[in-house]
Design a protein around this motif. Structure first.
Motif, PDB file in Angstrom:
ATOM      1  N   ASN A 258       0.852  -1.188   0.000  1.00 31.09           N
ATOM      2  CA  ASN A 258       0.000   0.000   0.000  1.00 31.09           C
ATOM      3  C   ASN A 258       0.886   1.235   0.000  1.00 31.09           C
ATOM      4  O   ASN A 258       1.696   1.427   0.906  1.00 31.09           O
ATOM      5  N   LEU A 259       0.766   2.052  -1.031  1.00 28.68           N
ATOM      6  CA  LEU A 259       1.534   3.294  -1.136  1.00 28.68           C
ATOM      7  C   LEU A 259       0.579   4.469  -1.018  1.00 28.68           C
ATOM      8  O   LEU A 259      -0.274   4.679  -1.873  1.00 28.68           O
ATOM      9  N   VAL A 260       0.727   5.203   0.078  1.00 25.86           N
ATOM     10  CA  VAL A 260      -0.176   6.315   0.358  1.00 25.86           C
ATOM     11  C   VAL A 260       0.620   7.614   0.305  1.00 25.86           C
ATOM     12  O   VAL A 260       1.537   7.822   1.107  1.00 25.86           O
ATOM     13  N   PRO A 261       0.307   8.522  -0.648  1.00 25.22           N
ATOM     14  CA  PRO A 261       1.061   9.777  -0.751  1.00 25.22           C
ATOM     15  C   PRO A 261       0.602  10.801   0.282  1.00 25.22           C
ATOM     16  O   PRO A 261      -0.540  10.788   0.741  1.00 25.22           O
ATOM     17  N   GLY A 262       1.518  11.670   0.634  1.00 27.78           N
ATOM     18  CA  GLY A 262       1.177  12.725   1.578  1.00 27.78           C
ATOM     19  C   GLY A 262       2.373  13.612   1.871  1.00 27.78           C
ATOM     20  O   GLY A 262       3.399  13.550   1.189  1.00 27.78           O
ATOM     21  N   THR A 263       2.250  14.417   2.915  1.00 26.55           N
ATOM     22  CA  THR A 263       3.299  15.353   3.338  1.00 26.55           C
ATOM     23  C   THR A 263       3.732  15.020   4.758  1.00 26.55           C
ATOM     24  O   THR A 263       2.891  14.831   5.647  1.00 26.55           O
ATOM     25  N   TYR A 264       5.031  14.931   4.956  1.00 28.21           N
ATOM     26  CA  TYR A 264       5.558  14.569   6.279  1.00 28.21           C
ATOM     27  C   TYR A 264       5.584  15.799   7.180  1.00 28.21           C
ATOM     28  O   TYR A 264       6.183  16.822   6.847  1.00 28.21           O
ATOM     29  N   ARG A 265       4.907  15.678   8.344  1.00 28.83           N
ATOM     30  CA  ARG A 265       4.884  16.770   9.315  1.00 28.83           C
ATOM     31  C   ARG A 265       4.881  16.193  10.724  1.00 28.83           C
ATOM     32  O   ARG A 265       3.956  15.491  11.115  1.00 28.83           O
ATOM     33  N   ALA A 266       5.968  16.466  11.460  1.00 30.11           N
ATOM     34  CA  ALA A 266       6.047  16.169  12.892  1.00 30.11           C
ATOM     35  C   ALA A 266       5.640  14.732  13.228  1.00 30.11           C
ATOM     36  O   ALA A 266       4.791  14.493  14.082  1.00 30.11           O
ATOM     37  N   GLY A 267       6.255  13.766  12.552  1.00 27.62           N
ATOM     38  CA  GLY A 267       6.002  12.375  12.880  1.00 27.62           C
ATOM     39  C   GLY A 267       4.724  11.812  12.302  1.00 27.62           C
ATOM     40  O   GLY A 267       4.296  10.714  12.681  1.00 27.62           O
ATOM     41  N   GLU A 268       4.087  12.547  11.390  1.00 26.35           N
ATOM     42  CA  GLU A 268       2.895  12.057  10.719  1.00 26.35           C
ATOM     43  C   GLU A 268       3.006  12.338   9.227  1.00 26.35           C
ATOM     44  O   GLU A 268       3.732  13.243   8.806  1.00 26.35           O
ATOM     45  N   VAL A 269       2.300  11.537   8.449  1.00 27.48           N
ATOM     46  CA  VAL A 269       2.165  11.826   7.023  1.00 27.48           C
ATOM     47  C   VAL A 269       0.725  12.246   6.804  1.00 27.48           C
ATOM     48  O   VAL A 269      -0.208  11.456   6.991  1.00 27.48           O
ATOM     49  N   VAL A 270       0.554  13.509   6.448  1.00 29.38           N
ATOM     50  CA  VAL A 270      -0.779  14.077   6.257  1.00 29.38           C
ATOM     51  C   VAL A 270      -1.209  13.812   4.823  1.00 29.38           C
ATOM     52  O   VAL A 270      -0.607  14.298   3.867  1.00 29.38           O
ATOM     53  N   MET A 271      -2.258  13.007   4.669  1.00 31.65           N
ATOM     54  CA  MET A 271      -2.771  12.681   3.343  1.00 31.65           C
ATOM     55  C   MET A 271      -3.466  13.901   2.746  1.00 31.65           C
ATOM     56  O   MET A 271      -4.045  14.714   3.460  1.00 31.65           O
TER      57      MET A 271
END
Length: 373
Positions: A258-271
């Motif tokens: 499963n490849l889910v794109p997003g933005t890395y912010r403070a220990g999370e990937v925001v979809m």
């Protein structure tokens, strides 16, 4: 040039690293056809006794690489060394290698024994030695009782063994195998995977195996080299390339991921337009970087979630029963769906499978979640 991740932990590789030249060395190999590159900047060391697989989709350059090792194709640049000797300009018959082709290329008018003896006769080996070596090799591949038969009377698996025996009886330093199991049905292919690996271990010579089948490479190899578009994407043990893929291509090509794109912010990937996926701190991943989260379907839990798991809520869109497993397709946000694989080991859970439209919470352990640039 694409950066290559290499990991060498096999017994054969560890032994080869201690001293002596590798069985095969490809030194900055390229192969061009006009303006098109079939292979680019390929550098590999394959140690003696390794079962080494070149894996990738059609057109990735794996067969071209194998043909250059065998001398059937001449590289545009770079060097090919076998046990330290530069063989770049030598024809196939002057290299201490043999090749097993996908078609097997057996002589239909010759018996099994004569097929296996063909190379020895061309080398001028004496009759007594030919008889001894052919008999021993047919016994090793479990074909002793079929020595007088013609190839047309054999099954696919038996013909594959004849081709293997014909190559091995010459005692090459390196055996090249170009998708030799591709023509077999699934059940026979799996049987031959095990047998081929056993033969390789018993004989102890280097196997270089070309395949597009990920399961085949994982089952048989000491190391796997994943290729795409003429480049090496990653080289390592089967566990390395499956559990720790170096990029999104390897993650998606090696099995299902499963490849889910997003933005890395403070220990999370925001979809994009969806929830944040907890992934924890990631070395080398900058704040605000565009990334993909990679999680294998079998690493995601739908039941018995524990407190140490990262969790997110989604909606079940499809349930696919396939005997030993059930796959759930779960939508996290419009346009982003992940698959979750559960083993059908609990009858009560099987009878109470999640249905389409239900809201569910899924979870995974942080170490099973990869963040890829």
């Amino acid at each position: 040039m694409i950066p290559v991740t290499t990991t060498t932990t096999s017994k054969a590789a560890a032994a080869g690293a201690g001293g002596g030249a590798p069985a095969v060395r490809l030194d900055d190999i390229c192969k061009r056809y006009g303006d098109s590159h079939a292979v680019r900047d390929l550098s590999l060391d394959i140690d003696g006794g390794e079962f080494f697989s070149l894996l990738g989709p059609s057109g990735c350059g794996k067969t071209t690489s194998l043909r250059m090792i065998g001398g059937f194709t001449t590289p545009t640049q770079g060097r090919i060394l076998l046990n330290g000797d530069d063989v770049t300009g030598l024809p196939p018959d002057r290299r201490d290698v043999n090749t097993v082709f996908q078609s097997y290329a057996l002589f239909d008018h010759l018996s099994v024994a004569d097929n296996v003896a063909f190379g020895l006769k061309r080398k001028g080996v004496g009759r007594a030695e030919i008889r001894e070596r052919v008999g021993a090799m047919l016994e090793r591949v479990q074909l002793s009782g079929l020595a007088g038969r013609k190839p047309a009377t054999l099954s696919g698996g038996q013909r594959q063994r004849v081709a293997l025996a014909r190559a091995l009886v010459n005692r090459p330093q390196v055996l090249l195998l170009d998708e030799p199991l591709a023509a077999l049905d699934l059940k026979l292919r799996r049987q031959m995977q095990v047998e081929l690996k056993q033969i390789q271990r018993e004989i102890g010579i280097t196997f270089v195996f070309v395949t597009h089948d990920q399961d085949e490479a994982l089952t048989m190899s000491d190391r796997v080299c994943v290729m795409n578009d003429g480049h090496v994407q990653q080289c390592g043990t089967p566990e390395d390339v499956y559990e720790r893929p170096s990029n999104t291509f390897v993650a998606s090509f090696m099995g299902t991921s499963n490849l889910v794109p997003g933005t890395y912010r403070a220990g999370e990937v925001v979809m994009d337009g969806g929830p944040a996926l907890p992934v924890g701190p990631r070395a080398g991943v900058g704040e605000g970087s565009r990334v993909s989260v990679a999680i294998r379907p079998e690493k995601i839990w739908l039941s018995d979630l524990t407190a140490d798991m990262a969790r997110v809520t989604g909606t079940v869109r499809e349930t696919v029963y396939s005997g030993p497993t059930t796959t759930y397709l779960i939508e996290l946000t419009p346009g982003v769906t992940v698959s979750v694989l559960e083993q059908n080991t609990d009858r009560s859970r099987m009878e109470d499978r999640w249905c389409g439209g239900e809201s569910v919470e899924i979870g995974w352990r942080p170490e099973h979640c990869l963040v890829l640039d």
